[in-house]
Design an enzyme around this catalytic site. Sequence first.
Site, PDB file in Angstrom:
ATOM      1  N   ASP A  40       0.814  -1.223   0.000  1.00  0.00           N
ATOM      2  CA  ASP A  40       0.000   0.000   0.000  1.00  0.00           C
ATOM      3  C   ASP A  40       0.848   1.274   0.000  1.00  0.00           C
ATOM      4  O   ASP A  40       0.384   2.351   0.375  1.00  0.00           O
ATOM      5  CB  ASP A  40      -0.986  -0.008   1.179  1.00  0.00           C
ATOM      6  CG  ASP A  40      -0.272  -0.084   2.513  1.00  0.00           C
ATOM      7  OD1 ASP A  40       0.967  -0.281   2.505  1.00  0.00           O
ATOM      8  OD2 ASP A  40      -0.934   0.048   3.556  1.00  0.00           O
ATOM      9  N   HIS A  86      24.435   2.380 -17.428  1.00  0.00           N
ATOM     10  CA  HIS A  86      23.361   2.776 -16.521  1.00  0.00           C
ATOM     11  C   HIS A  86      23.472   2.052 -15.181  1.00  0.00           C
ATOM     12  O   HIS A  86      22.489   1.536 -14.644  1.00  0.00           O
ATOM     13  CB  HIS A  86      21.989   2.558 -17.174  1.00  0.00           C
ATOM     14  CG  HIS A  86      21.716   3.530 -18.269  1.00  0.00           C
ATOM     15  ND1 HIS A  86      20.797   3.309 -19.264  1.00  0.00           N
ATOM     16  CD2 HIS A  86      22.247   4.744 -18.526  1.00  0.00           C
ATOM     17  CE1 HIS A  86      20.788   4.347 -20.094  1.00  0.00           C
ATOM     18  NE2 HIS A  86      21.660   5.239 -19.662  1.00  0.00           N
ATOM     19  N   ASP A  97      26.963  10.315 -12.706  1.00  0.00           N
ATOM     20  CA  ASP A  97      25.977  10.895 -13.623  1.00  0.00           C
ATOM     21  C   ASP A  97      24.748  11.189 -12.777  1.00  0.00           C
ATOM     22  O   ASP A  97      24.016  10.271 -12.403  1.00  0.00           O
ATOM     23  CB  ASP A  97      25.677   9.885 -14.744  1.00  0.00           C
ATOM     24  CG  ASP A  97      24.748  10.448 -15.815  1.00  0.00           C
ATOM     25  OD1 ASP A  97      24.130  11.492 -15.582  1.00  0.00           O
ATOM     26  OD2 ASP A  97      24.642   9.814 -16.888  1.00  0.00           O
ATOM     27  N   ASP A 156      21.243  17.188 -16.049  1.00  0.00           N
ATOM     28  CA  ASP A 156      21.811  15.883 -16.448  1.00  0.00           C
ATOM     29  C   ASP A 156      23.311  16.080 -16.663  1.00  0.00           C
ATOM     30  O   ASP A 156      23.732  16.487 -17.744  1.00  0.00           O
ATOM     31  CB  ASP A 156      21.112  15.393 -17.723  1.00  0.00           C
ATOM     32  CG  ASP A 156      21.601  14.014 -18.148  1.00  0.00           C
ATOM     33  OD1 ASP A 156      22.321  13.361 -17.372  1.00  0.00           O
ATOM     34  OD2 ASP A 156      21.254  13.603 -19.268  1.00  0.00           O
ATOM     35  N   HIS A 211      27.507   4.720 -27.263  1.00  0.00           N
ATOM     36  CA  HIS A 211      26.265   5.501 -27.246  1.00  0.00           C
ATOM     37  C   HIS A 211      26.431   6.780 -28.053  1.00  0.00           C
ATOM     38  O   HIS A 211      27.541   7.135 -28.444  1.00  0.00           O
ATOM     39  CB  HIS A 211      25.828   5.803 -25.803  1.00  0.00           C
ATOM     40  CG  HIS A 211      26.823   6.560 -24.970  1.00  0.00           C
ATOM     41  ND1 HIS A 211      26.991   7.918 -25.056  1.00  0.00           N
ATOM     42  CD2 HIS A 211      27.709   6.141 -24.031  1.00  0.00           C
ATOM     43  CE1 HIS A 211      27.909   8.312 -24.190  1.00  0.00           C
ATOM     44  NE2 HIS A 211      28.378   7.247 -23.559  1.00  0.00           N
ATOM     45  N   HIS A 225      21.360  14.199 -26.226  1.00  0.00           N
ATOM     46  CA  HIS A 225      19.913  14.117 -26.410  1.00  0.00           C
ATOM     47  C   HIS A 225      19.306  15.440 -25.980  1.00  0.00           C
ATOM     48  O   HIS A 225      19.939  16.233 -25.286  1.00  0.00           O
ATOM     49  CB  HIS A 225      19.349  12.952 -25.578  1.00  0.00           C
ATOM     50  CG  HIS A 225      19.802  12.978 -24.141  1.00  0.00           C
ATOM     51  ND1 HIS A 225      19.194  13.744 -23.186  1.00  0.00           N
ATOM     52  CD2 HIS A 225      20.835  12.355 -23.502  1.00  0.00           C
ATOM     53  CE1 HIS A 225      19.804  13.580 -22.016  1.00  0.00           C
ATOM     54  NE2 HIS A 225      20.820  12.748 -22.177  1.00  0.00           N
ATOM     55  N   HIS A 255      15.473  12.659 -21.065  1.00  0.00           N
ATOM     56  CA  HIS A 255      15.582  12.423 -22.506  1.00  0.00           C
ATOM     57  C   HIS A 255      14.343  13.084 -23.086  1.00  0.00           C
ATOM     58  O   HIS A 255      13.281  12.480 -23.194  1.00  0.00           O
ATOM     59  CB  HIS A 255      15.612  10.924 -22.826  1.00  0.00           C
ATOM     60  CG  HIS A 255      16.839  10.252 -22.266  1.00  0.00           C
ATOM     61  ND1 HIS A 255      16.921   8.912 -22.034  1.00  0.00           N
ATOM     62  CD2 HIS A 255      18.038  10.765 -21.873  1.00  0.00           C
ATOM     63  CE1 HIS A 255      18.129   8.616 -21.534  1.00  0.00           C
ATOM     64  NE2 HIS A 255      18.807   9.726 -21.426  1.00  0.00           N
ATOM     65  N   GLU A 301      27.785  14.499 -24.250  1.00  0.00           N
ATOM     66  CA  GLU A 301      28.270  13.535 -23.270  1.00  0.00           C
ATOM     67  C   GLU A 301      29.063  12.365 -23.863  1.00  0.00           C
ATOM     68  O   GLU A 301      28.678  11.217 -23.713  1.00  0.00           O
ATOM     69  CB  GLU A 301      27.095  12.990 -22.455  1.00  0.00           C
ATOM     70  CG  GLU A 301      25.909  12.489 -23.283  1.00  0.00           C
ATOM     71  CD  GLU A 301      24.794  11.926 -22.389  1.00  0.00           C
ATOM     72  OE1 GLU A 301      25.088  11.046 -21.564  1.00  0.00           O
ATOM     73  OE2 GLU A 301      23.641  12.375 -22.536  1.00  0.00           O
ATOM     74  N   TYR A 308      34.875   3.696 -22.596  1.00  0.00           N
ATOM     75  CA  TYR A 308      34.649   2.661 -21.580  1.00  0.00           C
ATOM     76  C   TYR A 308      35.505   1.444 -21.922  1.00  0.00           C
ATOM     77  O   TYR A 308      35.286   0.798 -22.955  1.00  0.00           O
ATOM     78  CB  TYR A 308      33.158   2.293 -21.544  1.00  0.00           C
ATOM     79  CG  TYR A 308      32.267   3.516 -21.472  1.00  0.00           C
ATOM     80  CD1 TYR A 308      31.982   4.124 -20.248  1.00  0.00           C
ATOM     81  CD2 TYR A 308      31.759   4.103 -22.635  1.00  0.00           C
ATOM     82  CE1 TYR A 308      31.200   5.270 -20.188  1.00  0.00           C
ATOM     83  CE2 TYR A 308      30.983   5.248 -22.588  1.00  0.00           C
ATOM     84  CZ  TYR A 308      30.706   5.830 -21.371  1.00  0.00           C
ATOM     85  OH  TYR A 308      29.942   6.965 -21.314  1.00  0.00           O
ATOM     86  N   ARG A 344      33.061   9.416 -18.650  1.00  0.00           N
ATOM     87  CA  ARG A 344      32.095  10.194 -19.440  1.00  0.00           C
ATOM     88  C   ARG A 344      32.114  11.608 -18.876  1.00  0.00           C
ATOM     89  O   ARG A 344      32.253  11.776 -17.651  1.00  0.00           O
ATOM     90  CB  ARG A 344      30.690   9.579 -19.354  1.00  0.00           C
ATOM     91  CG  ARG A 344      29.626  10.400 -20.055  1.00  0.00           C
ATOM     92  CD  ARG A 344      28.311   9.641 -20.334  1.00  0.00           C
ATOM     93  NE  ARG A 344      27.570   9.293 -19.133  1.00  0.00           N
ATOM     94  CZ  ARG A 344      27.470   8.069 -18.647  1.00  0.00           C
ATOM     95  NH1 ARG A 344      28.075   7.060 -19.254  1.00  0.00           N
ATOM     96  NH2 ARG A 344      26.773   7.821 -17.552  1.00  0.00           N
ATOM     97  N   GLU A 402      29.705  15.021 -19.200  1.00  0.00           N
ATOM     98  CA  GLU A 402      28.417  15.440 -19.757  1.00  0.00           C
ATOM     99  C   GLU A 402      28.042  16.839 -19.291  1.00  0.00           C
ATOM    100  O   GLU A 402      27.996  17.113 -18.090  1.00  0.00           O
ATOM    101  CB  GLU A 402      27.320  14.456 -19.307  1.00  0.00           C
ATOM    102  CG  GLU A 402      25.920  14.869 -19.739  1.00  0.00           C
ATOM    103  CD  GLU A 402      24.854  13.826 -19.416  1.00  0.00           C
ATOM    104  OE1 GLU A 402      25.004  13.099 -18.418  1.00  0.00           O
ATOM    105  OE2 GLU A 402      23.866  13.753 -20.169  1.00  0.00           O
TER     106      GLU A 402
HETATM  107  N1  GLY Z   1      21.554  10.238 -17.298  1.00  0.00           N
HETATM  108  C1  GLY Z   1      21.086   9.685 -18.495  1.00  0.00           C
HETATM  109  C2  GLY Z   1      21.823  10.217 -19.651  1.00  0.00           C
HETATM  110  O1  GLY Z   1      22.861  10.810 -19.481  1.00  0.00           O
HETATM  111  O2  GLY Z   1      21.379  10.141 -20.749  1.00  0.00           O
HETATM  112 MN    MN Z   2      23.480  11.754 -17.730  1.00  0.00          MN
HETATM  113 MN    MN Z   3      22.350  12.515 -20.710  1.00  0.00          MN
END
Ligand code: GLY
Ligand code: MN
Ligand code: MN
Length: 438
Positions: free
Chosen positions: A33, A237, A254, A265, A344, A348, A355, A379, A383, A401, A403
């Site tokens: 609940d 992720h 991140d 982000d 990747h 975005h 996103h 970003e 890796y 990374r 970003e």
């Molecule tokens: N934190 C998700 C991305 O960087 O796209």
């Molecule tokens: Mn990110």
């Molecule tokens: Mn991002």
Amino acid sequence: MDYRLRRQRLLRQLGEKGILIVPTATEQVRSRDVYFPFRPDSDFLYLTGFGEPEAMLVLLPGRAEGQEILFCRERDPERETWDGRRLGVDAARDFCGVDQCFDIRQVDELLPGLLENREILVYPMGRSMDFDERVLRWRRQAQARSRQGIRYPVELVDLGHLLHEQRLYKDPQEQERLRAAVGLSAAGHRHGMRQCRPGLHEYALQAEIEYVFARQGARSVAYPSIVGSGSNGCILHYTENLAEMQDGDLVLVDAGAELDGYCGDITRTYPVNGIFSPAQRDIYELVLASQLAAIEAVQVGRSVNDYHEAAVGVLVEGLRDLGILQESREEILERQLYRSFYMHRTGHWLGMDVHDVGHYRGQDGQWRLLEEGMVLTVEPGLYFAPDNPATPDRYRGIGIRIEDDILVSKQGPQILSEGAPKSIGEIEELMALGGVFQ
Ligand code: GLY
Ligand code: MN
Ligand code: MN
């Protein structure tokens, strides 16, 4: 925020034959609940500013009794004692500036009638199977009356098709909110850098960063924070955040705050002990060079793919210089050999959703061109997963990374996240200050 103007744009796009229905999100059970904290649907919030659950906006161009209807929860002293305050229909109508407001419990009764003589029905298709079914039930009820000469919607259109182009261009007020959300996210990262040290767990570093977000009014993170030390940084992720951080490792963070409906982000990668090793420097400087080249390519009139290509170009040169890839530049690009270490895309759209909505290609299939008011992330990363056979020993387990969040502007790229240091010198200097709350 000019919610009315946003709705008016939609009303104009819809035309007299249309009807548009936008529900907010549905509350979700976390366990038994207990519910997840409620987050309104971004499309609904963008059009109303109304944050309560169980609400729906209906737009009906040209309707004499009113073109804009909100359904929401009516006041209920008993429920409000248990679950919290409600605005109620009268106050909600004034708050949202809509023409009419009804109790959400009346929606199934009223909607079939509202669909009558409308030919185009716009709603968020496929977002919730329950809602899809409900809309089709209302439509069937309207259809059942067609023998009496009543017309009903024959064309169904996804809401995103009408609304998401509008959301892609951030107006000055939205830009301010994004600046605030991203600025707060950067403050969290700065604080995290100062707290970081060997022996601290990833979740503890996460808590330090999210503390700053929460302390300054963010009611949520924009997405689950990724705090990956050592080879965890190679899992794109990674959100377990359970490991104890080791001397000599990097940590990839991140994390972004959500503030007033807008998302930050930001990713920063730094040494757990505050000093980059020579191997970490090699890769860090390369990712940073690629990120700076990509940001430079974020210009009005250039395509949304240009900055990805700029990042990849620099990464490929660097991977060849470091002897990690031996093939020619052309072959590496042609066969996308870099994807073993960079799998990747470079960014975005960013906005109310991390996103964010908006097409990346035009109807002609071409990458779209950047325009003023768009906001995006840049970003790139590299890796070197330990179990990747192509990973050289020297770089095994390094995941990096970097970003930033960028506002596209005629004056050139505006880096909203510049409050988070990213040069090796700046990072080492800040980390050397140690863990005092800023
Ligand atoms: N934190 C998700 C991305 O960087 O796209
Ligand atoms: Mn990110
Ligand atoms: Mn991002």
